[in-house]
Design a protein around this motif. Structure first.
Motif, short mmCIF file in Angstrom:
data_model
loop_
_atom_site.label_atom_id
_atom_site.label_comp_id
_atom_site.label_asym_id
_atom_site.label_seq_id
_atom_site.Cartn_x
_atom_site.Cartn_y
_atom_site.Cartn_z
N GLU A 114 -6.75 48.76 20.90
CA GLU A 114 -6.28 48.82 19.53
C GLU A 114 -6.67 50.14 18.86
N GLN A 115 -7.87 50.61 19.18
CA GLN A 115 -8.33 51.88 18.60
C GLN A 115 -7.46 53.04 19.07
N MET A 116 -7.08 53.04 20.38
CA MET A 116 -6.21 54.08 20.91
C MET A 116 -4.84 54.00 20.26
N SER A 117 -4.36 52.78 20.01
CA SER A 117 -3.05 52.62 19.38
C SER A 117 -3.05 53.16 17.96
N GLN A 118 -4.14 52.91 17.22
CA GLN A 118 -4.22 53.40 15.85
C GLN A 118 -4.25 54.93 15.80
N LYS A 119 -4.91 55.55 16.76
CA LYS A 119 -5.01 57.01 16.79
C LYS A 119 -3.82 57.67 17.48
N GLY A 120 -2.91 56.86 18.07
CA GLY A 120 -1.76 57.43 18.75
C GLY A 120 -2.10 58.09 20.07
N ILE A 121 -3.17 57.62 20.74
CA ILE A 121 -3.60 58.20 22.02
C ILE A 121 -3.03 57.34 23.15
N PRO A 122 -2.30 57.92 24.08
CA PRO A 122 -1.73 57.12 25.17
C PRO A 122 -2.79 56.73 26.19
N PHE A 123 -2.52 55.64 26.91
CA PHE A 123 -3.39 55.20 27.99
C PHE A 123 -2.96 55.92 29.27
N VAL A 124 -3.93 56.46 30.01
CA VAL A 124 -3.65 57.22 31.23
C VAL A 124 -4.44 56.61 32.37
N GLN A 125 -3.81 56.47 33.53
CA GLN A 125 -4.52 55.92 34.69
C GLN A 125 -3.93 56.48 35.98
N ASP A 126 -4.84 56.80 36.94
CA ASP A 126 -4.44 57.23 38.28
C ASP A 126 -4.64 56.05 39.23
N VAL A 127 -3.63 55.74 40.02
CA VAL A 127 -3.71 54.62 40.95
C VAL A 127 -3.21 55.06 42.32
N ASN A 128 -3.67 54.33 43.34
CA ASN A 128 -3.21 54.54 44.71
C ASN A 128 -2.40 53.32 45.14
N SER A 129 -1.21 53.61 45.62
CA SER A 129 -0.35 52.53 46.12
C SER A 129 -0.01 52.85 47.56
N GLY A 130 -0.76 52.25 48.47
CA GLY A 130 -0.57 52.57 49.87
C GLY A 130 -1.09 53.97 50.14
N SER A 131 -0.19 54.77 50.65
CA SER A 131 -0.57 56.16 50.94
C SER A 131 -0.18 57.11 49.82
N GLU A 132 0.36 56.57 48.71
CA GLU A 132 0.83 57.40 47.61
C GLU A 132 -0.14 57.32 46.43
N ARG A 133 -0.14 58.41 45.70
CA ARG A 133 -0.97 58.46 44.50
C ARG A 133 -0.06 58.60 43.29
N TRP A 134 -0.38 57.82 42.24
CA TRP A 134 0.45 57.79 41.05
C TRP A 134 -0.42 58.03 39.81
N ARG A 135 0.24 58.53 38.80
CA ARG A 135 -0.41 58.65 37.49
C ARG A 135 0.62 58.22 36.45
N TYR A 136 0.22 57.31 35.58
CA TYR A 136 1.17 56.87 34.57
C TYR A 136 0.52 56.90 33.19
N TYR A 137 1.40 57.11 32.19
CA TYR A 137 1.02 57.11 30.78
C TYR A 137 1.76 55.95 30.12
N CYS A 138 1.12 55.31 29.15
CA CYS A 138 1.79 54.23 28.43
C CYS A 138 1.24 54.14 27.01
N GLN A 139 2.09 53.66 26.11
CA GLN A 139 1.68 53.46 24.72
C GLN A 139 2.63 52.47 24.06
N GLN A 140 2.07 51.54 23.29
CA GLN A 140 2.87 50.54 22.59
C GLN A 140 3.40 51.10 21.28
N ILE A 141 4.61 50.69 20.92
CA ILE A 141 5.21 51.11 19.65
C ILE A 141 5.74 49.87 18.94
N SER A 142 5.79 49.96 17.64
CA SER A 142 6.32 48.86 16.82
C SER A 142 6.96 49.46 15.58
#
Length: 491
Positions: A114-142
């Motif tokens: 909720e604090q990140m949403s109020q400040k407009g800061i997106p959530f960032v995460q690096d994940v491994n899916s099998g042999s691939e590496r991914w990075r995704y950004y996400c943020q809720q809007i209303s």
């Protein structure tokens, strides 16, 4: 001479090390900057997609989100998906066809606080899916659309980090190719400069080494060329000065040995000759006049030897700083009168007059009476030696409150100006002047002893002279009043 190869190898190694470290640090820094730039671009791209989703939701046009997502798929390398999940419509997913396929295959979870949403800061995460590496950004809007209906959803933007790392590696590989050529060019220039620098440094050092070797073998006339004005040039200049001083000292040594030989040989020969004369026949067969003359010459020669040996011993004590000063009252008027009386026979024999210029109010100071008299005696003896018949000598003194300044002036042959600073050195005798003296030459110890005694008292001594117009030797002693002596029986 192994200095030059060692220095050259060291310089070349240093150049190689510097070039290698510089290249490696450049690559690492550039890779870090590229990663930072890539992350910054990803964040900017996400903010642009987020803003587009808000604008489209406000207008209520879902196809615009899909079109924007498809344009990102074509224009952004490494983009995995650009999707908007509309929670107000039971999780409808809007995006390009390929984006939706990748998104549904590995659906990410947005853990935005909720604090990140109020400040407009997106959530960032690096994940491994099998042999691939991914990075995704996400943020809720209303927000409320143009019709006043509230829309709630989450914006997702994902990247395939393997593809991006591959692109980054290609850029680094191209940089390595350029850097290798630059390293070759820089290293070649560095090696050339290293060789020139090593030659420039080792050449004067080689001259110094050869010069030192020549000096050590006794070639004191050696001088090395001065080829620069830097520290090595200054060192070469000081080396040449040292060689000149060594040559002068060697000449002084030869002159001293010659003088000492004469000072010892002459009286010893006289003593030996007259002792042999006295022993050659019974004393009663030798006339009283001859006996008296022989004994007188033996006594004078013995005194001469004693005086010479005492001079050497005094000089050794002064040089080592172990001179003992007996502080007692010193009366300049009485001392000058006694010295004038001592030299009176020699003055009359050479037809030289001696005058005293001591003020009547001259204070009695505290000093070593015997040693100050020795200084005045040496100076008057020198003045008499270099003053021609018919000349004059003056002993003077002046009270300058803090010190008493004494002077011995003569009308002799004078001293060249370039010799005024060295006349007080041990065994130094001025060439060209010494040869004009008749009789006993001396050993060059008198002025050195005088200087040592004066400086031991805390004073200084110097000479003023002009060739053909005489010489004045000045020296000072601290004006420390002598303690007054109480009369016997007086309290």
């Amino acid at each position: 001479m192994r200095l030059r190869p060692r220095l050259t190898i060291f310089t070349i190694s240093l150049v190689v090390l510097v070039v290698a470290c510089t290249s490696l640090s450049t690559i690492l820094s550039f890779r870090y900057l590229l990663r930072q730039e890539m992350k910054s671009n990803q964040q900017t791209l996400f903010q642009n997609f987020l803003g587009a989703c808000k604008d489209v939701l406000y207008l209520g046009d879902d196809l615009a989100i899909q079109a924007y997502s498809e344009s990102l798929e074509k224009s952004v390398p490494g983009l995995a998906y650009a999707v908007f999940v509309d929670h107000s419509r039971v999780g409808i997913q809007i995006g390009g066809v390929e984006s939706l396929q990748r998104f549904r295959r590995n659906p990410p979870a947005c853990a935005e606080t909720e604090q990140m949403s109020q400040k407009g800061i997106p959530f960032v995460q690096d994940v491994n899916s099998g042999s691939e590496r991914w990075r995704y950004y996400c943020q809720q809007i209303s927000l409320n659309n143009i019709r006043g209906v509230q829309s709630v959803g989450t914006v997702f933007l994902g990247f395939n980090m393997d593809i991006l790392e591959s692109e980054l590696a290609k850029i680094i590989d191209r940089m390595w190719a350029v850097l290798i050529w630059l390293m070759v060019i820089v290293m070649t220039l560095g090696l050339i400069l290293a060789y020139i620098l090593a030659s420039k440094i080792t050449k004067p050092i080689r001259h110094l080494t050869e010069g030192a070797k020549a000096i050590g073998e006794g070639y004191l006339d050696t001088q090395i060329p001065i080829e620069s004005t830097d520290e090595l040039g200054f060192l070469a200049q000081e080396f040449n000065y040292m060689a000149v001083k060594l040559r002068e000292l060697d000449q002084l040594k030869d002159d001293f040995v010659s003088s000492v030989s004469h000072e010892l040989r002459s009286p010893l020969s006289a003593i030996s000759g007259y002792v042999e004369l006295l022993r050659s026949k019974p004393l009663e067969d030798i006339t009283p006049e001859k006996r008296e003359k022989a004994l007188q010459i033996i006594q004078e020669s013995t005194s001469r030897l004693t005086h010479f040996i005492n001079d050497i011993l005094d000089l050794a004590k002064l040089k080592s700083g172990h001179v003992d000063l007996r502080q007692q009252p010193f009366d300049a008027d009485t001392a000058s009168e006694d010295i004038a009386s001592l030299f009176q026979p020699l003055l009359e024999k050479k037809d030289v007059t001696l005058a005293r210029d001591i003020p009547a109010d001259m204070p009695i100071i505290t000093a070593d009476d015997d040693k100050v008299r020795q200084v005045l005696t040496n100076l008057v003896s020198n003045a008499l030696k270099f003053t021609p018949p018919g000349g004059r000598i003056r002993i003077g003194a002046r009270n300058h409150t803090e010190f008493i300044q004494f002077s011995v002036e003569d009308s002799g042959i004078g001293v060249p100006k370039d010799s005024l600073e060295v006349v007080f050195e041990r065994f130094h005798q001025i060439k060209g002047v010494r040869e004009q003296v008749t009789g006993q030459k001396g050993t060059g110890l008198g002025l050195a002893i005088a200087k040592g005694i004066v400086e031991a008292h805390g004073g200084r001594i110097w000479m003023e002279s002009e060739v053909g117009h005489g010489t004045v030797v000045h020296f000072t002693l601290p004006n420390r009043p002598a303690p007054t002596m109480s009369a016997p029986g007086v309290n």
